[in-house]
Design a protein around this motif. Sequence first.
Motif, mmCIF file in Angstrom:
data_model
loop_
_atom_site.group_PDB
_atom_site.id
_atom_site.type_symbol
_atom_site.label_atom_id
_atom_site.label_comp_id
_atom_site.label_asym_id
_atom_site.label_seq_id
_atom_site.Cartn_x
_atom_site.Cartn_y
_atom_site.Cartn_z
ATOM 1 N N ALA A 148 -15.885 13.644 -3.196
ATOM 2 C CA ALA A 148 -15.109 14.953 -4.068
ATOM 3 C C ALA A 148 -14.039 15.457 -3.209
ATOM 4 C CB ALA A 148 -16.317 15.969 -4.343
ATOM 5 N N GLN A 149 -13.016 15.699 -4.172
ATOM 6 C CA GLN A 149 -11.656 16.373 -3.392
ATOM 7 C C GLN A 149 -11.035 15.363 -2.625
ATOM 8 O OE1 GLN A 149 -10.607 18.947 -4.573
ATOM 9 N NE2 GLN A 149 -12.518 19.386 -5.829
ATOM 10 N N THR A 150 -11.259 13.943 -2.882
ATOM 11 C CA THR A 150 -10.527 13.177 -1.667
ATOM 12 C C THR A 150 -9.682 12.200 -2.949
ATOM 13 O OG1 THR A 150 -12.447 11.597 -1.800
ATOM 14 C CG2 THR A 150 -12.307 12.961 -0.009
ATOM 15 N N TRP A 151 -8.691 11.522 -2.190
ATOM 16 C CA TRP A 151 -7.723 10.917 -3.101
ATOM 17 C C TRP A 151 -7.423 9.544 -2.262
ATOM 18 C CZ3 TRP A 151 -6.737 12.209 -8.303
ATOM 19 C CH2 TRP A 151 -7.223 13.631 -8.521
ATOM 20 N N ILE A 152 -7.058 8.387 -2.884
ATOM 21 C CA ILE A 152 -6.730 7.351 -2.159
ATOM 22 C C ILE A 152 -5.270 7.168 -2.655
ATOM 23 C CG2 ILE A 152 -6.954 4.848 -1.981
ATOM 24 C CD1 ILE A 152 -9.933 5.201 -2.833
ATOM 25 N N ALA A 153 -4.218 6.819 -1.398
ATOM 26 C CA ALA A 153 -2.855 6.926 -1.620
ATOM 27 C C ALA A 153 -2.460 5.411 -1.764
ATOM 28 C CB ALA A 153 -2.271 7.517 -0.382
ATOM 29 N N GLN A 182 -0.269 6.881 6.969
ATOM 30 C CA GLN A 182 0.357 5.879 7.732
ATOM 31 C C GLN A 182 0.188 4.256 7.261
ATOM 32 O OE1 GLN A 182 -1.712 6.353 11.295
ATOM 33 N NE2 GLN A 182 -0.777 8.242 11.865
ATOM 34 N N ARG A 183 -0.849 4.148 6.148
ATOM 35 C CA ARG A 183 -1.061 2.931 5.838
ATOM 36 C C ARG A 183 -1.532 2.994 3.912
ATOM 37 N NH1 ARG A 183 -5.534 4.510 8.360
ATOM 38 N NH2 ARG A 183 -7.631 4.070 7.126
ATOM 39 N N ASP A 184 -1.106 2.052 3.385
ATOM 40 C CA ASP A 184 -1.484 2.088 1.943
ATOM 41 C C ASP A 184 -3.251 2.087 1.874
ATOM 42 O OD1 ASP A 184 -0.620 1.969 -0.552
ATOM 43 O OD2 ASP A 184 -0.673 -0.164 -0.903
ATOM 44 N N GLY A 185 -3.693 2.689 0.948
ATOM 45 C CA GLY A 185 -5.112 2.942 0.711
ATOM 46 C C GLY A 185 -5.631 3.801 1.611
ATOM 47 N N MET A 186 -4.957 4.646 2.193
ATOM 48 C CA MET A 186 -5.531 5.895 3.233
ATOM 49 C C MET A 186 -6.141 6.851 2.250
ATOM 50 S SD MET A 186 -3.486 7.717 6.309
ATOM 51 C CE MET A 186 -4.504 8.512 7.359
ATOM 52 N N THR A 187 -7.295 7.415 2.531
ATOM 53 C CA THR A 187 -7.841 8.570 2.048
ATOM 54 C C THR A 187 -7.454 10.011 2.416
ATOM 55 O OG1 THR A 187 -9.935 7.128 1.952
ATOM 56 C CG2 THR A 187 -10.160 9.657 1.404
ATOM 57 N N VAL A 188 -6.763 10.695 1.491
ATOM 58 C CA VAL A 188 -6.312 11.883 1.862
ATOM 59 C C VAL A 188 -6.814 13.165 0.897
ATOM 60 C CG1 VAL A 188 -4.173 10.911 2.354
ATOM 61 C CG2 VAL A 188 -4.427 11.650 -0.052
ATOM 62 N N ARG A 189 -6.584 14.273 1.542
ATOM 63 C CA ARG A 189 -6.931 15.530 0.523
ATOM 64 C C ARG A 189 -5.583 16.073 0.124
ATOM 65 N NH1 ARG A 189 -12.254 17.308 1.308
ATOM 66 N NH2 ARG A 189 -13.250 16.001 2.624
ATOM 67 N N TYR A 231 10.503 4.403 -4.139
ATOM 68 C CA TYR A 231 8.933 4.508 -4.171
ATOM 69 C C TYR A 231 8.577 6.005 -4.239
ATOM 70 C CZ TYR A 231 9.471 -0.336 -2.411
ATOM 71 O OH TYR A 231 9.986 -1.753 -2.512
ATOM 72 N N VAL A 232 7.204 5.962 -4.563
ATOM 73 C CA VAL A 232 6.525 7.210 -4.842
ATOM 74 C C VAL A 232 4.810 6.815 -4.127
ATOM 75 C CG1 VAL A 232 7.563 8.280 -6.443
ATOM 76 C CG2 VAL A 232 5.537 6.884 -6.995
ATOM 77 N N ILE A 233 4.400 7.784 -3.790
ATOM 78 C CA ILE A 233 3.042 7.668 -3.201
ATOM 79 C C ILE A 233 1.912 8.207 -4.153
ATOM 80 C CG2 ILE A 233 1.047 8.045 -1.306
ATOM 81 C CD1 ILE A 233 3.397 8.017 0.493
ATOM 82 N N LYS A 234 1.492 7.229 -4.961
ATOM 83 C CA LYS A 234 0.441 7.565 -5.962
ATOM 84 C C LYS A 234 -0.896 7.870 -5.667
ATOM 85 C CE LYS A 234 -1.012 5.707 -10.583
ATOM 86 N NZ LYS A 234 -1.086 4.503 -11.577
ATOM 87 N N LEU A 235 -1.701 8.863 -6.026
ATOM 88 C CA LEU A 235 -2.773 9.157 -5.604
ATOM 89 C C LEU A 235 -4.115 8.728 -6.803
ATOM 90 C CD1 LEU A 235 -2.528 12.782 -4.236
ATOM 91 C CD2 LEU A 235 -2.611 10.654 -3.170
#
Length: 448
Positions: free
Chosen positions: A314-319, A355-362, A304-308
Amino acid sequence: MASKAIYSVVAVLGIAGLSGAAWWYQNKANSAVKAAPAGQSQASAGTRPTVEAAKVTVVKLVDDAQAVGSLRSRRSVVLRPEVSGRITQLNFTDGQRVRKGQVLVQFDDQLPLAQVQQSQAELSIAQANQKRNQELVAQNFVSQRSLDESAANLQVAQARLSLAKATAARLKIVAPFDGIAGIRQVNPGDYLKDGADIVNIEDIDAVFVDFRLPERFQNKLQRGQTALVDMDALPGRKYTAVVQAIDPLIDANGRSVAVRACIDNRQLQLRPGMFARVNAVFGERNDARVIPEEALVPQGEKQYVIKLLPGPEAQTWIARRVAVQVGIRRPGQAEITGGLEPGDMVVTTGQQRIQRDGMTVRVVDLGPSTAARPADGAPAAAPVVAAAPEVPRAPAGKSMGGANPCLVGMREAGRAPAMSGAVRGSAPAPVPAEAMPEARARATRKPA
């Protein structure tokens, strides 16, 4: 007594005051400790985990495997006499190029030549008797039996002459093919027994490189494929070999398959017995999708990979976790054959923070071309395409005229195999085995 009572009351009041102060101080410290995590949790609730990411790039990827091998002559024999005798002439020098049919060694043949002359005389008499009996039988002067006996005597005389000539011819040793003579082991005047070593003949206009590959590559191997070969004895030089034979038998001890490839050696830079490092090329793809190997997250038998994906701010991504199919692996890189498209963003460092799918990251530590999010409706930046590595060629020397000896006799199937390291077209047909000339010496192959 009154003073003692006063002291007792003061002591009790002091103890009670100290106990109350201690209780108040302890409750204040506990409340501060409890308030700290709550404040931290509130502060952390407003922050998002940071990760490192990279884009899926399109590169030119070569499917190959490395092995080690040894060089062998295309044809190699050790000349040995079939009969005993004394050497009278050596018609070559050490390291000389010899031609097919050239007389290299002459043994003393006086006695065999005398036997040839004797057999010729006996044949002449038998022929005369046969002719005379034919005339007499026609005139009925002798019986048919006499004619049959003279015919048999004629055949015996012919066989004796052929035997005498064959015996005399064995005392001349000729070169079975074009090649280069080695270092002789004998001199004129030496008496040799049958089977003694005289000299080796090597055909090195083309040399074979024999190597082994693990059995998992057997379905990828085909005749006509190419391999890049470099020698420790010739640093900085690379040679292109064409696969000519694949052993149908897999070695049960090492679980490997033997492969023989051919290298054009008309410049005579390579010598049999040299150690070779082989890079067998099975194919190449110009549009291979590649990601950093640390982006893969194995789980059981799947990868698996974690796609963004672009986030709400702005400057945020959903995993998003995505299953992928992995192809060829290279140091630090992995080919993706399914699940991702060129230009997709994947997490390379910090997967444990999600920690979960759909989490917002930078995303941090990205280059300018990757860190910026594409504007809504704007096309994504084109993926970086790695330039194809240039295949090094053999150093320029004397000009080589004529056809490549490794390709002579191979029937073209569409196009001849390319000599640049890439597999093009279908594999050529097998090389027909060249018939060895009938030499008057026992040409025994050298042991491996």
